[in-house]
Every structure is written in structure tokens, then in C-alpha cells.
Design an enzyme around this catalytic site. Structure first.
Site, short mmCIF file in Angstrom:
data_model
loop_
_atom_site.label_atom_id
_atom_site.label_comp_id
_atom_site.label_asym_id
_atom_site.label_seq_id
_atom_site.Cartn_x
_atom_site.Cartn_y
_atom_site.Cartn_z
N CYS A 82 -70.40 -106.53 49.72
CA CYS A 82 -68.99 -106.18 49.51
C CYS A 82 -68.50 -105.40 50.73
O CYS A 82 -69.15 -104.45 51.14
CB CYS A 82 -68.84 -105.24 48.32
SG CYS A 82 -69.28 -105.95 46.75
N CYS A 165 -76.16 -105.74 40.63
CA CYS A 165 -75.06 -106.10 41.54
C CYS A 165 -73.78 -106.22 40.73
O CYS A 165 -73.74 -106.88 39.70
CB CYS A 165 -75.36 -107.43 42.23
SG CYS A 165 -73.95 -108.07 43.15
N GLN A 303 -68.97 -124.17 43.38
CA GLN A 303 -68.13 -123.01 43.66
C GLN A 303 -68.67 -121.80 42.90
O GLN A 303 -69.04 -121.92 41.73
CB GLN A 303 -66.70 -123.30 43.22
CG GLN A 303 -66.02 -124.35 44.07
CD GLN A 303 -65.54 -123.81 45.41
OE1 GLN A 303 -65.69 -122.63 45.69
NE2 GLN A 303 -65.01 -124.68 46.24
N TYR A 332 -63.60 -133.63 52.93
CA TYR A 332 -64.50 -132.48 52.78
C TYR A 332 -64.70 -132.21 51.28
O TYR A 332 -64.49 -131.10 50.81
CB TYR A 332 -63.93 -131.23 53.47
CG TYR A 332 -63.44 -131.46 54.87
CD1 TYR A 332 -64.30 -131.29 55.96
CD2 TYR A 332 -62.13 -131.86 55.12
CE1 TYR A 332 -63.85 -131.51 57.25
CE2 TYR A 332 -61.68 -132.09 56.42
CZ TYR A 332 -62.54 -131.89 57.48
OH TYR A 332 -62.09 -132.11 58.76
N GLU A 353 -67.48 -136.70 52.51
CA GLU A 353 -68.28 -135.47 52.65
C GLU A 353 -69.48 -135.77 53.53
O GLU A 353 -70.08 -136.84 53.46
CB GLU A 353 -68.72 -135.01 51.24
CG GLU A 353 -69.91 -134.09 51.16
CD GLU A 353 -69.69 -132.73 51.81
OE1 GLU A 353 -68.60 -132.15 51.65
OE2 GLU A 353 -70.62 -132.26 52.49
N CYS A 439 -60.37 -121.93 53.60
CA CYS A 439 -61.07 -120.66 53.43
C CYS A 439 -60.92 -119.79 54.67
O CYS A 439 -61.56 -118.76 54.80
CB CYS A 439 -62.54 -120.90 53.10
SG CYS A 439 -63.37 -121.93 54.29
N1 SAH Z 1 -63.98 -129.17 47.99
C1 SAH Z 1 -65.37 -128.93 47.80
C2 SAH Z 1 -66.05 -128.06 48.83
C3 SAH Z 1 -65.40 -127.85 50.13
S1 SAH Z 1 -66.38 -126.84 51.18
C4 SAH Z 1 -65.61 -128.29 46.46
O1 SAH Z 1 -64.74 -127.65 45.96
O2 SAH Z 1 -66.71 -128.41 45.95
C5 SAH Z 1 -66.34 -127.80 52.65
C6 SAH Z 1 -67.21 -129.03 52.58
O3 SAH Z 1 -67.06 -129.75 53.80
C7 SAH Z 1 -68.69 -128.75 52.47
O4 SAH Z 1 -69.20 -129.47 51.37
C8 SAH Z 1 -69.29 -129.28 53.79
O5 SAH Z 1 -70.57 -129.84 53.62
C9 SAH Z 1 -68.30 -130.33 54.18
N2 SAH Z 1 -68.18 -130.65 55.61
C10 SAH Z 1 -68.39 -129.84 56.68
N3 SAH Z 1 -68.07 -130.47 57.82
C11 SAH Z 1 -67.63 -131.71 57.46
C12 SAH Z 1 -67.13 -132.83 58.21
N4 SAH Z 1 -67.03 -132.79 59.53
N5 SAH Z 1 -66.77 -133.93 57.52
C13 SAH Z 1 -66.86 -133.98 56.17
N6 SAH Z 1 -67.33 -132.95 55.43
C14 SAH Z 1 -67.71 -131.83 56.06
#
Ligand code: SAH
Length: 483
Positions: A82, A165, A303, A332, A353, A439
Site C-alpha cells: 500500500c 493484510c 481481475q 488485449y 490476446e 491502467c
Molecule cells: N481485459 C482483460 C485483461 C487486460 S490486461 C481482462 O479483463 O481480463 C492486458 C492484457 O494484454 C494481458 O492479458 C496481456 O497478456 C495482454 N497483452 C500484452 N501485450 C499484448 C499485445 N501486444 N497484444 C495483445 N495482448 C497483449
């Protein structure tokens, strides 16, 4: 003016740094002061002087900030977990709102008046503690030869013994204590990082907040856990009489439904290995986000704050404005959490992904929820999307057209944001709406600038506090094609 190491300066903190430190200025010289809060006047001890700035730590609080609160955890300072526990939660939310706003203005180039008009207030939590459904506790032997579990002190590898924690799920402490008792009584050793000897490295605990199902996975420096059957017995007999998590129904109880070990014999900082041995129950636990079920194994990504994930994804779904006939790309996509959320309301969702195992999970979860209007691709978004576009832009079948010119594209990239090749293809595909989940508001602002200099308008922005007590903030944005 240049200052030496260990010199002391009185400074008033005016800003929050990216790692949660306080920022203040003395005659134009900037100090980054660990453990100081915006509004404090402190004595800062310089730890690392540079020409125009220095790193320092808070030696003494002279005038406490009105935003200072007592921390719930006595290790809040030394533990790296934290960064903002000593700041009131209202102030944390305000700082996160400001951070997103400032980045959109400074990096994104948007007008401040426009941002103030469209930006929605940050979605915070009513109870900003004990929100994490997953924790990985390192295990070690303390000076008295007893097994302990806890956390690495910020940026080091020494363990602070603490099973309580304040961000962890409610059942964690009880389970950890039972495992430590087992280790002590049955003489099962803890891993010693320096000597690369001893058995138990980490304990992974995951809780399904809607189902009460709990997974315990011991990461071991070996292939078998001696007296594993005894541990199973102890954990199954454990009465987990602790407050329920948000969403947990009144008629549900906590139950450990999966116990396993994970072999990791490497000399590495990476926590998990790849081989899982099931000792008891199922190889996964089930949890829901909204109406969608997910099966989560020890190695799956999921998550960590399901309550806020629901808020974030419901907002993304609302921004996507689906009526049932749309085709959507989800870039992603991880294990397909957003994809499946969207698939409830869209005609077809295409997920991309980079991690093959995550796509396996996504496909399995789609099947589990009987959502056959989803299709998943393994690869980099910046390769899969342009590749697809180049290959199919001359084709004419209806499904190709829907994929080439989707109604909506959703992106949820890691901190570094979207690759330019990915943004370029998005512009070519020209969807009506783009929903950007981020993020890191700095890379978000950078990417929005590119999209809005071309064909898109920023319509809505909502920050969401997925990680109370830390400096992180998520944001969801809606962009529409310019008329
Ligand atoms: N939307 C998803 C998680 C997003 S986190 C959920 O809610 O579960 C970002 C994700 O992007 C991760 O899973 C990571 O493995 C992926 N990632 C990272 N670089 C990438 C790329 N160049 N192309 C595609 N995916 C990628």
C-alpha cells in the site's frame, strides 16, 4: 543550491509522485519524499541527491496534513503493497481523479474546460479494504527458526511477517495461520532464497467472492509435499467463520474447494512454476462477474478486485452502446472477461490476446457460459489486427465485412498502452465507437491524442478505483467517430 546525502530540509508537500511519494520544493529544488502526504510539512532526510532534485524520506512530520489518517495496518510504511494508506480515502479518490484529468490535459492536449464537462466522478469503493480475491504470500523462517508468512519489505527480499493484510480477502489470515502451524508441527521446511534450499516458497490463496469457493496452492521447491494428506485434512476441517465478502449470498459459506501444489525449483523471482499437482477437490474455483461464470485455476489470470471490475466493465458495456446486432473487437482480451461481458449484448465478439493459455481460458469460459458468438485469436494486437485487415480488405463475404468494419473496438492494453500499428489499423477499420480501458492514464492520454487528431472525438471519461490504498487508477473512455 545542491544538497548532500543525509542533509535535512524542511519542506511542505504539494504534490503526489507516481510511486505515492510526496513532492515538495525548496528554493526550486524538488524533493521526492517517501511516506510524506500532500499537505504535510516535514523534515525530509535526503537519501539520494541529484543536481536539480533529490530522493528523501520523511524523518519527522512537523505539521500533519489534514488528509492524514491513522493506518489500519502497522506495516503500511515498510511493506511495499500500500502506498497511500495514510491518506484519507476521499483524498485518495480526488488525487486519482486529478491525475487522470491532468494527464488528459497535459499529454492528451484536451482543453481543461472540455475535460471538466465530460469527465465523470471516479467510482470509488464503499469499503476500500479486504477487496483482493487473490494474494501470494512469501514464506520464510524467522530468526527464531519459526516459519512465517507475509510480504517483502518495499523493494527488498526480506520478509515482514504479517498474515493480516488489510487488502487481502477475509479468510486469508486464518488459512495462512493454519498452514504455518502445519509447517511447524510437521517440520515442513520453508524455502531459503539465498541458499536455494527448503520447500515452501509461497502460498497462493484465491477466493471466489460470489461463490465462497477458496483455492489454496502451495508453491514448492520440489515435486511433492510431505504429509500433504495431513494438510488437506487440517484445511478441510478449518472453520472459516469470518465476515462475508461483497456479493456473497447469505446462504453461502466459505469452503476450501481446491488444494494443490505448484512446483517451482528455479532460482528465480518468478513466483509460480508451471506444474500443478492437485491434492484435493477441483483444479479450479468458480466465480462470477455479473452473470458470467469463470473457472479460475492457479495459473489463470483473473481481475483481483471483482467488485470494481464489475463497475468498470458495466461502464465499458454501457459506453459500447450495444443493441444486439453489432460486431465488436476486444483487443488485449486476457481470459475474455470483457469479451464475454460484451457478448451478452453483441452479435459477435472477436478477442485478441498475446498469451496462449489466457486464450485457452477465454475459449473455455465462453463454452461454460454457452456464448458461441465469440471468437478468440492468439497473438499481438499490433500484428493480428493489421494482418487481418491487409489480408481481408479485398474480400467480400459478410462475416469478413463485419470484422473489417466492426461497430465497436474495445481495448484494454497493459501499461505501455497501444502500439501505433494497432491504432493505425483501428483508424482504418473506422468503428462507430472505441472504448478504451486503461491502467495508465499517461499512455491513455498519448493514444487518445493520436485517435482524436484523426477521426475520433472523446465523449466520456470515467476513472475507476480498482486498487484502493495504492497509486494505481483505471480509466474507461468512450470515443465516437466524428460526424
Ligand atoms: N481485459 C482483460 C485483461 C487486460 S490486461 C481482462 O479483463 O481480463 C492486458 C492484457 O494484454 C494481458 O492479458 C496481456 O497478456 C495482454 N497483452 C500484452 N501485450 C499484448 C499485445 N501486444 N497484444 C495483445 N495482448 C497483449
Amino acid at each position: 543550491m545542491e544538497y548532500k546525502k543525509n542533509s535535512k530540509l524542511e519542506v511542505t508537500i504539494t504534490d503526489l509522485g507516481v510511486n505515492g511519494e510526496g513532492i515538495g520544493k525548496v528554493d526550486g529544488y524538488t524533493l521526492f519524499v517517501k511516506d510524506a502526504v500532500v499537505g504535510d510539512t516535514v523534515v525530509a532526510l535526503i537519501t539520494k541527491p541529484k543536481k536539480n532534485y533529490a530522493y528523501a524520506r520523511c524523518e519527522k512530520v512537523l505539521v500533519p496534513s489534514p488528509f492524514r489518517v491513522a493506518t489500519r495496518c502497522k506495516f503500511a510504511g515498510p511493506c511495499g503493497g500500500c502506498q497511500l494508506q495514510m491518506v484519507s480515502y476521499d483524498k485518495q479518490l480526488q488525487m486519482k481523479q486529478d491525475k487522470v484529468r491532468t494527464n488528459l490535459i497535459r499529454i492528451g492536449g484536451f482543453e481543461d474546460t472540455y475535460i471538466d464537462q465530460i469527465m465523470e466522478p471516479i467510482a470509488g469503493m464503499t469499503e476500500p479494504f479486504h477487496y483482493r480475491n487473490k494474494a501470494q504470500y512469501p514464506v520464510a523462517i524467522n530468526k527464531d527458526g519459526k516459519p512465517v508468512a507475509g510480504f517483502y519489505a518495499g523493494r527488498t527480499h526480506s520478509i515482514i511477517a504479517n498474515t493480516d493484510c488489510k487488502l487481502g480477502a477475509n479468510p486469508d489470515e486464518l488459512i495462512l495461520s493454519e498452514i504455518l502451524k502445519f509447517m511447524e508441527q510437521e517440520k515442513v521446511s520453508a524455502y531459503d532464497e539465498e541458499k536455494h534450499k527448503g520447500l515452501i516458497r509461497h502460498v497462493l490463496i484465491r477466493t471466489g467472492f460470489t461463490t465462497g469457493e477458496i483455492m489454496v496452492c502451495l508453491v514448492i521447491n520440489g515435486t511433492t509435499l510431505p504429509k500433504g494428506d495431513l494438510l488437506v485434512k487440517r484445511l478441510c476441517n478449518l472453520k472459516i467463520d469470518v465476515p462475508k465478502q461483497a456479493f456473497m449470498k447469505d446462504d453461502m459459506n466459505y469452503q476450501i474447494t481446491s488444494i494443490s501444489t505448484c512446483t517451482n525449483t528455479e532460482k528465480t523471482n518468478v513466483i509460480m512454476g508451471t506444474d500443478i499437482t492437485l491434492l484435493y477437490g477441483k483444479p479450479y474455483i468458480t466465480d462470477y462477474i455479473g452473470d458470467i461464470a469463470f473457472q479460475i485455476s492457479p495459473l489463470s489470470f483473473f481481475q483481483v478486485n471483482p467488485q470494481q471490475t464489475k463497475v468498470l466493465y458495466e461502464t465499458a458495456l454501457e459506453y459500447a452502446g450495444l443493441k444486439g446486432e453489432e460486431s465488436v473487437w476486444d483487443l488485449y482480451c486476457g481470459i475474455g472477461t470483457i469479451s464475454l461481458f460484451l457478448a451478452q449484448k453483441a452479435k459477435m465478439v472477436y478477442g485478441v490476446e498475446i498469451i496462449p493459455q489466457a486464450i485457452e481460458d477465454a475459449r473455455r469460459n465462453a463454452k461454460l457460459n454457452c456464448m458461441d458468438n465469440t471468437q478468440f485469436f492468439v497473438g499481438k494486437a499490433e500484428e493480428v489486427l493489421p494482418g487481418f485487415y491487409e489480408e481481408h480488405s479485398k474480400a467480400s463475404s459478410e462475416s469478413d465485412t463485419n470484422m473489417l468494419h466492426p461497430d465497436v473496438i474495445v481495448v484494454d492494453p497493459p501499461r505501455k498502452g497501444c502500439d501505433e500499428a494497432c491504432l493505425e489499423t483501428m483508424l482504418k477499420m473506422a468503428p462507430e465507437r472505441i472504448v478504451y480501458v486503461s491502467c495508465d492514464s499517461a499512455t491513455l492520454a498519448r493514444d487518445l491524442k493520436i485517435l482524436c487528431e484523426k477521426d475520433y472525438e472523446l465523449k466520456r471519461v470515467m476513472p475507476c478505483d480498482m486498487f484502493p490504498m495504492t497509486v494505481h487508477v483505471e480509466t474507461v473512455c468512450l470515443l465516437s467517430k466524428k460526424p
